[in-house]
Write a protein that holds these residues in place. Structure first.
Motif, PDB file in Angstrom:
ATOM      1  N   ASN A  81     -12.227  13.942  -2.787  1.00 50.81           N
ATOM      2  CA  ASN A  81     -11.788  13.005  -3.841  1.00 50.81           C
ATOM      3  C   ASN A  81     -11.785  11.561  -3.351  1.00 50.81           C
ATOM      4  O   ASN A  81     -12.223  10.652  -4.061  1.00 50.81           O
ATOM      5  N   TYR A  82     -11.266  11.351  -2.146  1.00 49.76           N
ATOM      6  CA  TYR A  82     -11.255   9.988  -1.598  1.00 49.76           C
ATOM      7  C   TYR A  82     -12.687   9.470  -1.407  1.00 49.76           C
ATOM      8  O   TYR A  82     -12.967   8.293  -1.636  1.00 49.76           O
ATOM      9  N   THR A  83     -13.573  10.367  -0.988  1.00 49.22           N
ATOM     10  CA  THR A  83     -14.973   9.971  -0.784  1.00 49.22           C
ATOM     11  C   THR A  83     -15.602   9.539  -2.112  1.00 49.22           C
ATOM     12  O   THR A  83     -16.291   8.514  -2.180  1.00 49.22           O
ATOM     13  N   VAL A 109     -16.210   2.695  -5.598  1.00 50.96           N
ATOM     14  CA  VAL A 109     -15.838   1.318  -5.227  1.00 50.96           C
ATOM     15  C   VAL A 109     -17.027   0.631  -4.571  1.00 50.96           C
ATOM     16  O   VAL A 109     -17.417  -0.480  -4.944  1.00 50.96           O
ATOM     17  N   TRP A 110     -17.608   1.320  -3.602  1.00 52.10           N
ATOM     18  CA  TRP A 110     -18.720   0.752  -2.831  1.00 52.10           C
ATOM     19  C   TRP A 110     -19.915   0.445  -3.727  1.00 52.10           C
ATOM     20  O   TRP A 110     -20.495  -0.640  -3.661  1.00 52.10           O
ATOM     21  N   TYR A 111     -20.278   1.410  -4.591  1.00 55.09           N
ATOM     22  CA  TYR A 111     -21.483   1.230  -5.406  1.00 55.09           C
ATOM     23  C   TYR A 111     -21.315   0.070  -6.385  1.00 55.09           C
ATOM     24  O   TYR A 111     -22.117  -0.860  -6.419  1.00 55.09           O
ATOM     25  N   PHE A 112     -20.234   0.114  -7.171  1.00 56.16           N
ATOM     26  CA  PHE A 112     -20.092  -0.914  -8.209  1.00 56.16           C
ATOM     27  C   PHE A 112     -19.649  -2.270  -7.658  1.00 56.16           C
ATOM     28  O   PHE A 112     -19.635  -3.262  -8.380  1.00 56.16           O
ATOM     29  N   ALA A 113     -19.284  -2.309  -6.369  1.00 56.83           N
ATOM     30  CA  ALA A 113     -18.945  -3.606  -5.764  1.00 56.83           C
ATOM     31  C   ALA A 113     -20.195  -4.451  -5.543  1.00 56.83           C
ATOM     32  O   ALA A 113     -20.096  -5.673  -5.424  1.00 56.83           O
ATOM     33  N   THR A 114     -21.348  -3.815  -5.515  1.00 57.02           N
ATOM     34  CA  THR A 114     -22.583  -4.582  -5.262  1.00 57.02           C
ATOM     35  C   THR A 114     -23.771  -4.142  -6.119  1.00 57.02           C
ATOM     36  O   THR A 114     -24.815  -4.789  -6.087  1.00 57.02           O
ATOM     37  N   SER A 115     -23.627  -3.091  -6.852  1.00 55.21           N
ATOM     38  CA  SER A 115     -24.791  -2.544  -7.559  1.00 55.21           C
ATOM     39  C   SER A 115     -24.446  -2.243  -9.013  1.00 55.21           C
ATOM     40  O   SER A 115     -23.289  -2.004  -9.324  1.00 55.21           O
ATOM     41  N   ALA A 157     -10.775  -1.343  -6.048  1.00 52.92           N
ATOM     42  CA  ALA A 157     -10.084  -0.070  -6.308  1.00 52.92           C
ATOM     43  C   ALA A 157      -8.988  -0.252  -7.351  1.00 52.92           C
ATOM     44  O   ALA A 157      -8.755   0.641  -8.171  1.00 52.92           O
ATOM     45  N   VAL A 158      -8.341  -1.412  -7.333  1.00 51.33           N
ATOM     46  CA  VAL A 158      -7.239  -1.612  -8.277  1.00 51.33           C
ATOM     47  C   VAL A 158      -7.756  -1.662  -9.721  1.00 51.33           C
ATOM     48  O   VAL A 158      -7.059  -1.243 -10.644  1.00 51.33           O
ATOM     49  N   VAL A 159      -8.981  -2.121  -9.906  1.00 49.51           N
ATOM     50  CA  VAL A 159      -9.544  -2.110 -11.270  1.00 49.51           C
ATOM     51  C   VAL A 159      -9.735  -0.660 -11.727  1.00 49.51           C
ATOM     52  O   VAL A 159      -9.443  -0.316 -12.878  1.00 49.51           O
ATOM     53  N   ILE A 160     -10.169   0.188 -10.804  1.00 52.51           N
ATOM     54  CA  ILE A 160     -10.339   1.613 -11.154  1.00 52.51           C
ATOM     55  C   ILE A 160      -8.979   2.231 -11.499  1.00 52.51           C
ATOM     56  O   ILE A 160      -8.847   2.931 -12.509  1.00 52.51           O
ATOM     57  N   THR A 161      -7.961   1.958 -10.675  1.00 53.01           N
ATOM     58  CA  THR A 161      -6.656   2.578 -10.955  1.00 53.01           C
ATOM     59  C   THR A 161      -6.068   2.048 -12.276  1.00 53.01           C
ATOM     60  O   THR A 161      -5.466   2.808 -13.021  1.00 53.01           O
ATOM     61  N   ILE A 162      -6.304   0.773 -12.555  1.00 52.68           N
ATOM     62  CA  ILE A 162      -5.789   0.219 -13.819  1.00 52.68           C
ATOM     63  C   ILE A 162      -6.535   0.836 -15.014  1.00 52.68           C
ATOM     64  O   ILE A 162      -5.923   1.224 -16.014  1.00 52.68           O
ATOM     65  N   LEU A 214     -14.197   2.800   4.494  1.00 57.33           N
ATOM     66  CA  LEU A 214     -15.259   2.114   3.743  1.00 57.33           C
ATOM     67  C   LEU A 214     -15.509   0.714   4.323  1.00 57.33           C
ATOM     68  O   LEU A 214     -16.662   0.284   4.439  1.00 57.33           O
ATOM     69  N   SER A 215     -14.432   0.041   4.721  1.00 56.62           N
ATOM     70  CA  SER A 215     -14.568  -1.308   5.283  1.00 56.62           C
ATOM     71  C   SER A 215     -15.351  -1.280   6.595  1.00 56.62           C
ATOM     72  O   SER A 215     -16.101  -2.209   6.894  1.00 56.62           O
ATOM     73  N   LEU A 216     -15.170  -0.240   7.369  1.00 55.47           N
ATOM     74  CA  LEU A 216     -15.897  -0.126   8.638  1.00 55.47           C
ATOM     75  C   LEU A 216     -17.340   0.301   8.400  1.00 55.47           C
ATOM     76  O   LEU A 216     -18.262  -0.152   9.075  1.00 55.47           O
TER      77      LEU A 216
END
Lengths: 174, 514
Positions: A17-19, A25-31, B88-93, B223-225
């Motif tokens: 789930n976290y993945t 998050v990763w995809y829509f942050a740039t794509s 992530a906060v946009v997703i949770t909202i 993810l940041s790493l």
């Protein structure tokens, strides 16, 4: 309510789930990425502020009119506030790409107009023609500009207008 | 049974998370607190980033490059955490909005939270926009000109802003303004809106369960790493950026400017916002009457005041001359008509005045405690078999009528929290072999605390407690939504067997004694 039986299985499902969450998050942050301009395109931006000329010229008051006014309000000239609309026509290789008549803003039609227009054009050499009328008392256009320009891909050619210089073009080469 | 596909989709997602996380950590039950937690990450990382950041045209991009590449091991990770937590906060909202909408928790007494919640999302988005601006890369340039176009479409600016940007009129002072907005102005406004958003609720939680918070934190760190946040090329107002990697969580409006005039973009976004805000009135739902206080039976103990999930009850000095210090007052405009107060009132004791009408300190006109007692008595009398189970359910969980059979009967309450613990004892005393309480899914009560308050009352952790004389082995709780019929039936079947064995053991014990 159903729950995962064993702790390791539960942690594995949580990891999945976290993945998925982080993948979103990763995809829509740039794509998906957005193309703003094609590889061989450039841009012309017309951006300036200009106040049209007064609709009517200032007029000298007669002595009778001055006498009728209170002493503290006497002035030699009467200048109506209303300004003329500004008409602009822009051509590229003799084709009109922008044409507008902008009325003066303000409660008394006495403000200056803000002109802003952008257009994507193929990079390369072009004939740029600009015309403007800023007075209702003049027929046709009272400001004209024509020049051969060369503009590189992705470059912005900025067109502005200054009362004392007329049209001014920045960016690109002549 | 379910006709609403949106609710069905939500319940399916909720079930999946219950399997993965259990109801205690189910992220859907903690979307508000999870958003708060993400705001904390954004705040802490943002404060750190502010130290090396240089807010000027010449220095902004260079300082961001330093943060990202030179000091990647701290500042770079902080930048990525700042960015990904913001996404992530946009997703949770959005999930929070979807959940509240799908489960019908946006209308009626909840209109205020819904109406104040919708613009809060826009505030978060504008906060993100100014954040992107500060990087002063090609994306920031795109955002700056797009924002100026949008502002210019409003009558107050009339074209001056965009002209100012494209003609090179941007100065370092403008950066100071954006910095002020991003670091102070917008966060303060957001904090105010969040306060307003939860104003009509009591017992507001701020922190998510520790396990969920840790999981989210480490996922963001990973993810940041794995994919550190990077800048585009430096801003250059003489050229147009060719291709941009847009953050769709925050910058989704800007591509619309390529196809629509700015006025049309405003109309679209404003229209969508107004439509969302109007939902409580476009899809209204009739509510029951508010709780009514009967001062003759209220001693001002304040348990209902403590238990009310929506701050609808206040305490005040006694007005009727009775010997008690306080009395409770219900604000009908805030009352959710859930009945949790009736369940919490110690006077809601069915063993009192058994031959007369049962009066309590605070009651629901649509289902008074006396009516609950009558229904319980008649339901127990109507059952037959060796394991007679009475099931108390609620209007928002599984329809308990679906469980009816010879030895099992359901009674639908407004909320499981309106069940006085003594009524469970009463049902057993009347001859029921067992009592099951369903209500909404565990930790997801429609009225926020109905099932959790009931559980605590049963375990003796919250007043009024279930007395020791009520045999705990004959009482079971199983939170359930409509799709959970099979699991409730399976649990009921196991409960029946358990009760038969218990009855046999009790009977043989009695025989042995004789």
């Amino acid at each position: 309510m159903v729950t995962a039986g064993s702790k390791p299985l539960r942690y594995l499902l949580q990891a999945i789930n976290y993945t998925v969450f982080m993948a979103m998050v990763w995809y829509f942050a740039t794509s998906p990425s957005v193309r703003i301009i094609a590889e061989d395109e450039a841009m012309i931006t017309i951006a300036f502020a200009h106040a049209g000329q007064l609709r009517e010229p200032c007029r000298l008051l007669t002595q009778e009119e001055l006498n009728a006014l209170p002493p503290n309000m006497r002035r030699i000239e009467d200048c109506p506030r209303e300004r003329s609309p500004v008409t602009i026509e822009a051509r590229l290789n003799d084709e009109v790409f922008y044409s507008a008549t902008l009325p003066p803003p303000g409660l008394f039609d006495d403000g200056g107009v803000d002109v802003f227009h952008r257009i994507k054009i193929p990079a390369g050499e072009h004939l740029l023609g600009l015309k403007m009328n800023d007075s209702v008392r003049i027929e046709g256009f009272n400001h004209e500009f024509e020049r051969q320009i060369k503009i590189d891909p992705a470059q912005i050619l900025l067109v502005s207008f200054k009362s004392d210089q007329g049209f001014v073009v920045n960016g690109g080469t002549e | 049974m379910l006709v609403n596909p949106v609710k069905r989709a939500y319940l399916a997602l909720e079930s999946w998370f219950n399997i993965s996380f259990g109801s205690e950590w189910n992220p859907l039950y903690h979307l508000g607190t999870l958003s708060f937690f993400l705001f904390w990450i954004i705040l802490v990382t943002g404060l750190y980033l502010f130290i090396p950041y240089h807010g000027s045209i010449a220095g902004a991009y260079a300082s961001m490059e330093y943060i990202t590449h030179e000091q990647w091991y701290v500042a770079g990770i902080m930048r990525s955490m700042h960015r990904y937590a913001s996404d992530a906060v946009v997703i949770t909202i959005l999930l929070h909005m979807f959940k509240e909408f799908a489960s019908g928790r946006f209308r009626g007494f909840r209109w205020f939270s819904w109406v104040t919640g919708v613009p809060t999302l826009w505030m978060v988005v504008t906060l993100g926009i100014t954040g992107y601006w500060l990087v002063w890369d090609e994306l920031a340039q795109y955002v700056a000109i797009g924002s100026a176009q949008l502002m210019d479409a409003l009558p107050i600016f009339s074209g001056a802003m965009t002209r100012n940007f494209v003609s090179g009129g941007m100065t370092d002072r403008f950066f100071i303004l954006i910095e002020f907005l991003h670091l102070l102005g917008q966060p303060m406004l957001l904090l105010f809106m969040l306060w307003l958003h939860v104003k009509r609720m009591s017992h507001v939680a701020i922190n998510p369960p520790r396990g969920l918070a840790m999981g989210t934190f480490f996922a963001l760190l990973a993810l940041s790493l794995y994919e550190p946040a990077l800048s585009h090329g430096p801003a250059n107002l003489d050229t147009v950026p060719r291709v941009l990697q847009i953050d769709w969580f925050y910058l989704n409006v800007y591509p619309l400017l390529e196809i629509w005039p700015a006025q049309q973009v405003w109309m679209f976004t404003t229209g969508l916002t107004v439509l969302l805000m109007a939902m409580p009135w476009l899809m209204p739902k009739k509510e029951g009457p508010a709780a009514v206080v009967d001062l003759e039976h209220c001693n001002g103990c304040g348990i209902c005041f403590e238990d009310c999930p929506f701050d609808a009850i206040t305490m005040q000095a006694r007005t009727d001359g009775a010997r008690y210090e306080n009395e409770v007052v219900v604000n009908p405009s805030l009352c959710a008509s859930c009945g949790i107060c009736a369940g919490s009132c110690p006077a809601s004791n069915p063993f009192r005045s058994s031959r007369e009408t049962l009066k309590t300190g605070i009651d629901m006109p649509q289902l008074p405690v006396d009516e609950m007692r009558r229904l319980t008595r008649e339901t127990v009398e109507s059952m037959s078999g060796h394991s007679r189970i009475i099931v108390f359910g609620c209007e928002h969980g599984l329809d308990v009528a679906r469980l009816d059979r010879e030895d099992t009967r359901g009674i639908k309450l407004i909320c499981s929290g309106m069940l006085p613990p003594t009524l469970v004892e009463y049902a057993l005393k009347q001859g029921a072999d067992g009592v099951m309480v369903t209500g909404c899914r565990e930790n997801d009560c429609f009225f926020r605390f109905g099932n959790s308050w009931t559980r605590k009352r049963f375990t003796g952790d919250r007043k009024p407690i279930l007395r020791a004389r009520a045999e705990r082995q004959r009482i079971r709780m199983h939170g359930a939504a409509e799709p959970d019929l099979r699991s409730v039936e399976a649990d009921l079947e196991a409960f029946r067997k358990h009760l038969v064995e218990l009855n046999q053991a009790t009977a043989s014990g009695k025989t042995g004694t004789e």
